[in-house]
Write an enzyme that holds these catalytic residues in place. Structure first.
Site, short mmCIF file in Angstrom:
data_model
loop_
_atom_site.label_atom_id
_atom_site.label_comp_id
_atom_site.label_asym_id
_atom_site.label_seq_id
_atom_site.Cartn_x
_atom_site.Cartn_y
_atom_site.Cartn_z
N GLN A 47 0.85 -1.20 0.00
CA GLN A 47 0.00 0.00 0.00
C GLN A 47 0.89 1.25 0.00
O GLN A 47 1.97 1.23 0.62
CB GLN A 47 -0.91 0.05 1.25
CG GLN A 47 -2.26 -0.64 1.09
CD GLN A 47 -2.23 -2.12 1.44
OE1 GLN A 47 -1.51 -2.54 2.34
NE2 GLN A 47 -2.99 -2.93 0.71
N CYS A 74 -6.58 0.81 6.81
CA CYS A 74 -5.45 -0.13 6.77
C CYS A 74 -4.91 -0.26 8.19
O CYS A 74 -4.30 0.67 8.73
CB CYS A 74 -4.36 0.36 5.81
SG CYS A 74 -2.98 -0.79 5.72
N GLY A 75 -5.15 -1.41 8.80
CA GLY A 75 -4.74 -1.63 10.18
C GLY A 75 -3.24 -1.61 10.36
O GLY A 75 -2.70 -0.96 11.28
N HIS A 151 -14.98 -6.66 4.56
CA HIS A 151 -14.35 -7.98 4.69
C HIS A 151 -15.40 -9.08 4.65
O HIS A 151 -16.47 -8.95 5.23
CB HIS A 151 -13.58 -8.09 6.02
CG HIS A 151 -12.32 -7.30 6.03
ND1 HIS A 151 -11.09 -7.83 5.70
CD2 HIS A 151 -12.09 -5.99 6.29
CE1 HIS A 151 -10.16 -6.89 5.77
NE2 HIS A 151 -10.75 -5.75 6.13
N GLU A 200 -6.18 -9.66 -0.15
CA GLU A 200 -6.61 -8.26 -0.01
C GLU A 200 -7.16 -7.70 -1.32
O GLU A 200 -6.54 -7.86 -2.38
CB GLU A 200 -5.42 -7.39 0.42
CG GLU A 200 -5.10 -7.48 1.88
CD GLU A 200 -4.17 -6.36 2.32
OE1 GLU A 200 -4.23 -5.26 1.73
OE2 GLU A 200 -3.37 -6.60 3.23
N ARG A 201 -8.28 -7.02 -1.20
CA ARG A 201 -8.84 -6.26 -2.32
C ARG A 201 -7.76 -5.34 -2.90
O ARG A 201 -7.07 -4.64 -2.15
CB ARG A 201 -10.01 -5.42 -1.78
CG ARG A 201 -10.60 -4.46 -2.78
CD ARG A 201 -11.76 -3.69 -2.19
NE ARG A 201 -11.39 -2.78 -1.09
CZ ARG A 201 -12.17 -1.83 -0.59
NH1 ARG A 201 -13.40 -1.66 -1.06
NH2 ARG A 201 -11.78 -1.07 0.42
N CYS A 209 -2.82 -8.66 7.29
CA CYS A 209 -3.83 -7.62 7.05
C CYS A 209 -4.45 -7.29 8.41
O CYS A 209 -5.14 -8.12 9.01
CB CYS A 209 -4.88 -8.13 6.07
SG CYS A 209 -6.19 -6.94 5.78
N GLY A 212 -8.19 -7.18 8.37
CA GLY A 212 -8.66 -8.57 8.23
C GLY A 212 -8.65 -9.28 9.58
O GLY A 212 -9.58 -10.02 9.92
N1 LIG Z 1 -3.23 -4.11 4.52
C1 LIG Z 1 -4.33 -3.51 5.10
C2 LIG Z 1 -5.59 -3.31 4.30
C3 LIG Z 1 -5.35 -2.44 3.06
C4 LIG Z 1 -6.60 -2.06 2.30
C5 LIG Z 1 -7.34 -3.23 1.70
N2 LIG Z 1 -6.56 -3.90 0.68
C6 LIG Z 1 -8.66 -2.73 1.08
O1 LIG Z 1 -8.76 -2.60 -0.14
O2 LIG Z 1 -9.60 -2.49 1.85
C7 LIG Z 1 -4.52 -3.76 6.57
O3 LIG Z 1 -3.51 -4.02 7.24
O4 LIG Z 1 -5.62 -3.60 7.08
#
Ligand SMILES: N[C@@H](CCC[C@H](N)C(=O)O)C(=O)O
Length: 270
Positions: A47, A74-75, A151, A200-201, A209, A212
């Site tokens: 990211q 993004c956590g 999610h 991940e999206r 994640c 997640g």
């Molecule tokens: N890596 C992240 C989440 C990043 C965004 C996710 N891919 C989305 O599109 O919502 C995390 O650590 O939460």
């Protein structure tokens, strides 16, 4: 124009952080973010994170996936940003305000309250989000939770046997999820422990994640699959501690690391 960046990660989920809180940058488009995130031709990351001034909080965090999409939460980046900032802060994101606080070797984040309504996920039509009557091959009866971002969570007997690289993109782009979705496969390994893999999206398989882990722990608590209101969620990159606080909000605690600092020529990517 030369632009400094900070390369950081949370449990191997890695970020290029651009700090524009004091010195503004030209507008970052999805196309530029995708070029920066490219591991072959750019700097390479899961990211791109941009920090900017905020009218509502201490500062604002914008989050871009490697496909160029700008997303809400993004956590793992929240913990990285806590480490960078070095003290308690309220951070505005597109998914709401999160509170970040450095803790030994990482950070504790108040991620806000989870949402379960079908149109808050969002889903395409009304459906029970605790246990959804849908299936993709062997993956069935998922839960859905929005923790700032969307999610879907499948509880399976053995996470390592799930072909997530093949089923992840199929589910991410299913019309049931009008804003696409992050796909979690989870195995309950004890009364307070969960093993998790995430597609991940907009990014694909990652080492970890944070959102997640939050969504999965909450879905497991909602279904009574783990005892109490706290759980350790172990991802390929390592463990995160998740608590569903009495306030109804989620706390996530785990490590964050600064890898190196560098700079790039904006015109090479703009
Ligand atoms: N890596 C992240 C989440 C990043 C965004 C996710 N891919 C989305 O599109 O919502 C995390 O650590 O939460």
């Amino acid at each position: 124009m030369r632009v400094p960046f900070i390369k950081m990660h949370g449990l191997g989920n890695d970020f290029v952080v651009l700090d524009a809180r004091t010195d503004p940058l030209p507008p970052l488009t999805g196309k530029i973010a995708a070029a920066l995130a490219d591991r072959q031709t750019g700097i390479g990351c899961d990211q791109v994170i941009v920090l900017e001034p905020s009218a509502h909080a201490d500062f604002r965090m914008r989050i871009f996936n490697p496909d160029g999409s700008e997303v809400e939460a993004c956590g793992n980046a929240s913990r990285a940003v806590a480490l960078l900032h070095g003290r308690l802060a309220r951070v505005e994101t597109a998914g709401g305000v999160v509170t970040v606080e450095p803790a030994s070797g990482g950070a504790r984040i108040d991620m806000g309250a989870p949402r379960f309504d079908w149109d808050a996920i969002p889903l395409a039509y009304p459906i029970d989000t605790a246990s959804m009557p849908v299936a993709w091959e062997g993956l069935e009866q998922p839960a859905a939770v929005n923790v700032g971002n969307p999610h879907v969570i499948f509880f399976v007997p053995e996470v390592d046997t799930v072909p997530l690289d093949r089923l992840g993109p199929l589910i991410e782009n299913d019309p049931l999820f009008p804003e696409r979705v992050n796909v979690n496969v989870a195995q309950v390994t004890g009364p307070r422990s969960i093993k998790l893999r995430v597609w991940e999206r907009g990014a694909g398989l990652t080492r970890a994640c944070g959102t997640g882990a939050c969504a999965t722990a909450i879905a497991a608590m909602r279904r009574g699959l783990v005892a109490g209101r706290g759980a350790t969620v172990t991802l390929p990159g390592g463990p995160l501690e998740i608590e569903w606080m009495d306030s109804g909000r989620i706390a996530m605690t785990g490590p964050a690391t600064e890898s190196f600092r560098g700079s790039f020529e904006w015109d090479d990517f703009g």
